[in-house]
Design a protein around this motif. Structure first.
Motif, mmCIF file in Angstrom:
data_model
loop_
_atom_site.group_PDB
_atom_site.id
_atom_site.type_symbol
_atom_site.label_atom_id
_atom_site.label_comp_id
_atom_site.label_asym_id
_atom_site.label_seq_id
_atom_site.Cartn_x
_atom_site.Cartn_y
_atom_site.Cartn_z
ATOM 1 N N LYS A 104 35.097 27.043 43.647
ATOM 2 C CA LYS A 104 35.509 28.049 42.666
ATOM 3 C C LYS A 104 36.658 28.923 43.167
ATOM 4 O O LYS A 104 37.182 29.758 42.410
ATOM 5 N N ILE A 105 37.081 28.765 44.418
ATOM 6 C CA ILE A 105 38.123 29.629 44.956
ATOM 7 C C ILE A 105 39.452 29.369 44.257
ATOM 8 O O ILE A 105 40.135 30.301 43.793
ATOM 9 N N GLN A 106 39.861 28.113 44.154
ATOM 10 C CA GLN A 106 41.150 27.812 43.532
ATOM 11 C C GLN A 106 41.183 28.174 42.055
ATOM 12 O O GLN A 106 42.172 28.774 41.582
ATOM 13 N N PRO A 107 40.151 27.873 41.259
ATOM 14 C CA PRO A 107 40.172 28.318 39.871
ATOM 15 C C PRO A 107 40.299 29.842 39.730
ATOM 16 O O PRO A 107 40.957 30.332 38.813
ATOM 17 N N ALA A 108 39.659 30.573 40.647
ATOM 18 C CA ALA A 108 39.778 32.031 40.616
ATOM 19 C C ALA A 108 41.211 32.454 40.863
ATOM 20 O O ALA A 108 41.756 33.324 40.173
ATOM 21 N N LEU A 109 41.856 31.835 41.841
ATOM 22 C CA LEU A 109 43.253 32.160 42.130
ATOM 23 C C LEU A 109 44.153 31.768 40.965
ATOM 24 O O LEU A 109 45.121 32.493 40.646
ATOM 25 N N ASP A 110 43.855 30.664 40.315
ATOM 26 C CA ASP A 110 44.645 30.242 39.165
ATOM 27 C C ASP A 110 44.572 31.288 38.049
ATOM 28 O O ASP A 110 45.585 31.606 37.416
ATOM 29 N N ASP A 111 43.377 31.795 37.788
ATOM 30 C CA ASP A 111 43.234 32.833 36.751
ATOM 31 C C ASP A 111 43.981 34.105 37.135
ATOM 32 O O ASP A 111 44.590 34.741 36.297
ATOM 33 N N PHE A 121 27.616 40.334 30.816
ATOM 34 C CA PHE A 121 27.014 39.515 31.874
ATOM 35 C C PHE A 121 27.677 39.751 33.225
ATOM 36 O O PHE A 121 27.044 39.547 34.264
ATOM 37 N N LEU A 122 28.913 40.232 33.218
ATOM 38 C CA LEU A 122 29.531 40.647 34.479
ATOM 39 C C LEU A 122 28.782 41.849 35.049
ATOM 40 O O LEU A 122 28.478 41.894 36.244
ATOM 41 N N TYR A 123 28.472 42.816 34.205
ATOM 42 C CA TYR A 123 27.691 43.977 34.651
ATOM 43 C C TYR A 123 26.319 43.546 35.163
ATOM 44 O O TYR A 123 25.772 44.143 36.091
ATOM 45 N N MET A 124 25.758 42.511 34.544
ATOM 46 C CA MET A 124 24.431 42.036 34.941
ATOM 47 C C MET A 124 24.483 41.071 36.125
ATOM 48 O O MET A 124 23.443 40.634 36.613
ATOM 49 N N GLU A 125 25.695 40.729 36.552
ATOM 50 C CA GLU A 125 25.935 39.815 37.675
ATOM 51 C C GLU A 125 25.376 38.413 37.398
ATOM 52 O O GLU A 125 24.916 37.726 38.302
ATOM 53 N N ALA A 168 37.852 35.231 36.818
ATOM 54 C CA ALA A 168 38.243 35.182 38.221
ATOM 55 C C ALA A 168 37.192 35.850 39.104
ATOM 56 O O ALA A 168 36.831 35.332 40.169
ATOM 57 N N GLU A 169 36.675 37.002 38.651
ATOM 58 C CA GLU A 169 35.651 37.682 39.454
ATOM 59 C C GLU A 169 34.377 36.849 39.526
ATOM 60 O O GLU A 169 33.760 36.734 40.597
ATOM 61 N N ALA A 170 33.986 36.260 38.404
ATOM 62 C CA ALA A 170 32.777 35.426 38.408
ATOM 63 C C ALA A 170 32.935 34.248 39.364
ATOM 64 O O ALA A 170 32.024 33.932 40.137
ATOM 65 N N TYR A 171 34.092 33.590 39.321
ATOM 66 C CA TYR A 171 34.332 32.459 40.222
ATOM 67 C C TYR A 171 34.303 32.899 41.680
ATOM 68 O O TYR A 171 33.741 32.208 42.547
ATOM 69 N N LEU A 172 34.899 34.051 41.974
ATOM 70 C CA LEU A 172 34.902 34.531 43.364
ATOM 71 C C LEU A 172 33.495 34.881 43.828
ATOM 72 O O LEU A 172 33.140 34.648 44.988
ATOM 73 N N ARG A 173 32.697 35.445 42.941
ATOM 74 C CA ARG A 173 31.299 35.731 43.293
ATOM 75 C C ARG A 173 30.537 34.434 43.569
ATOM 76 O O ARG A 173 29.704 34.375 44.476
ATOM 77 N N MET A 174 30.827 33.397 42.786
ATOM 78 C CA MET A 174 30.208 32.100 43.047
ATOM 79 C C MET A 174 30.671 31.545 44.396
ATOM 80 O O MET A 174 29.878 30.950 45.137
ATOM 81 N N ALA A 175 31.930 31.755 44.717
ATOM 82 C CA ALA A 175 32.450 31.288 46.005
ATOM 83 C C ALA A 175 31.794 32.023 47.163
ATOM 84 O O ALA A 175 31.434 31.413 48.182
ATOM 85 N N VAL A 176 31.613 33.337 47.010
ATOM 86 C CA VAL A 176 30.933 34.122 48.045
ATOM 87 C C VAL A 176 29.514 33.604 48.256
ATOM 88 O O VAL A 176 29.005 33.594 49.381
#
Length: 279
Positions: free
Chosen positions: A272-279, A119-123, A258-266
């Protein structure tokens, strides 16, 4: 092979739970193999220049029956629809019993990790987050490199670390693929420096990055310890027993989430920024 397993399930003896486990394993492996194939022979799922609905992927063979006719290539979208459907069905089957017999057989944790990769590949960021969160909540383990012995420039550790990718590593979920000629450890079984890390690679590590010594030093005999200036003997990362040299590891779950959370933040969800940094 995966298709044959599923074709024959109704004709073999065994409990319903055993058959459910086998079907889940076969579906998970089929989804993995097709993920590899479609990325070798097709364009990426969301490639800007190639429409996934018309771009050719690979032929979908969903039965073990033999046939004598040409095989048409399914589209990238069709292949990914099959892959994603297989892994979701596999996950649902395998998580019913949550059986783990050995790291050499795919299991519910490795199926969850594979689902997150697909699902990461599928975005599809929400599904990446769903599967990685299930996995991390179930098994929040990563290897602590502080527990591993690290050689110094002038000495050697006499008690050797196991290879990093090894059954003893608790973050390894699934070990697979026999050692082959291109694998680093296989090339070095003669204990000669057949393969060195390039300066370009080794210079990317911060001087205090523990992975540098754990992955890249021979730590066998003093003359095998090579300095950063001269290059590093690539010895200690890959499992070299001849059975398996590749793995699914928990580290990927944290990276994928972390990448999924950052994409959601974008996309606008700043929570989702802080959870991404935590991961």
């Amino acid at each position: 092979g995966c298709n044959v397993v599923m074709d024959m399930l109704d004709g073999v003896t065994g409990t319903a739970e055993e058959k459910q486990q086998l079907k889940g394993e076969a579906l998970a492996l089929r989804s993995y193999y097709y993920l590899q194939l479609v990325n070798l022979f097709g364009w990426p799922y969301n490639d800007a220049a190639h429409d996934k609905n018309t771009s050719p992927g690979v032929p979908l063979l969903l039965s073990g029956a033999l046939r004598d006719k040409p095989l048409a290539r399914n589209t990238v979208a069709e292949v990914y629809n099959q892959i994603s459907g297989d892994i979701e069905t596999a996950s649902a089957l395998l998580e019913q019993k949550k059986t783990i017999t050995t790291q050499y057989r795919i299991n519910y944790r490795s199926a969850w990790l594979l689902a997150s990769r697909i699902f990461l590949y599928m975005e599809k960021w929400d599904k990446v987050a769903t599967y990685t969160t299930k996995l991390i909540n179930d098994y929040p383990i990563v290897s602590d490199l502080n527990t591993m012995k690290v050689p110094t420039a002038g000495g050697i550790v006499l008690t050797l670390n196991p290879n990093f990718i090894d059954p003893s590593n608790p973050e390894v979920l699934f070990l697979f693929s026999g050692v082959r000629g291109g694998d680093w450890n296989f090339l070095n079984l003669s204990l000669t420096t057949l393969l060195l890390a390039s300066n370009e690679l080794t210079n990317m590590y911060d001087v205090n990055d523990m992975r540098f010594a754990v992955y890249n030093t021979a730590n066998l005999q003093p003359n095998f310890f090579l300095t950063r200036l001269n290059g590093y003997y690539m010895h200690s990362k890959f499992y070299g027993n001849g059975y398996a040299s590749r793995s699914f590891r928990m580290s990927e779950a944290y990276m994928n989430r972390a990448e999924a959370y950052l994409r959601m933040a974008v996309a606008g969800d700043n929570s989702k920024i802080q959870p991404a940094l935590d991961d």
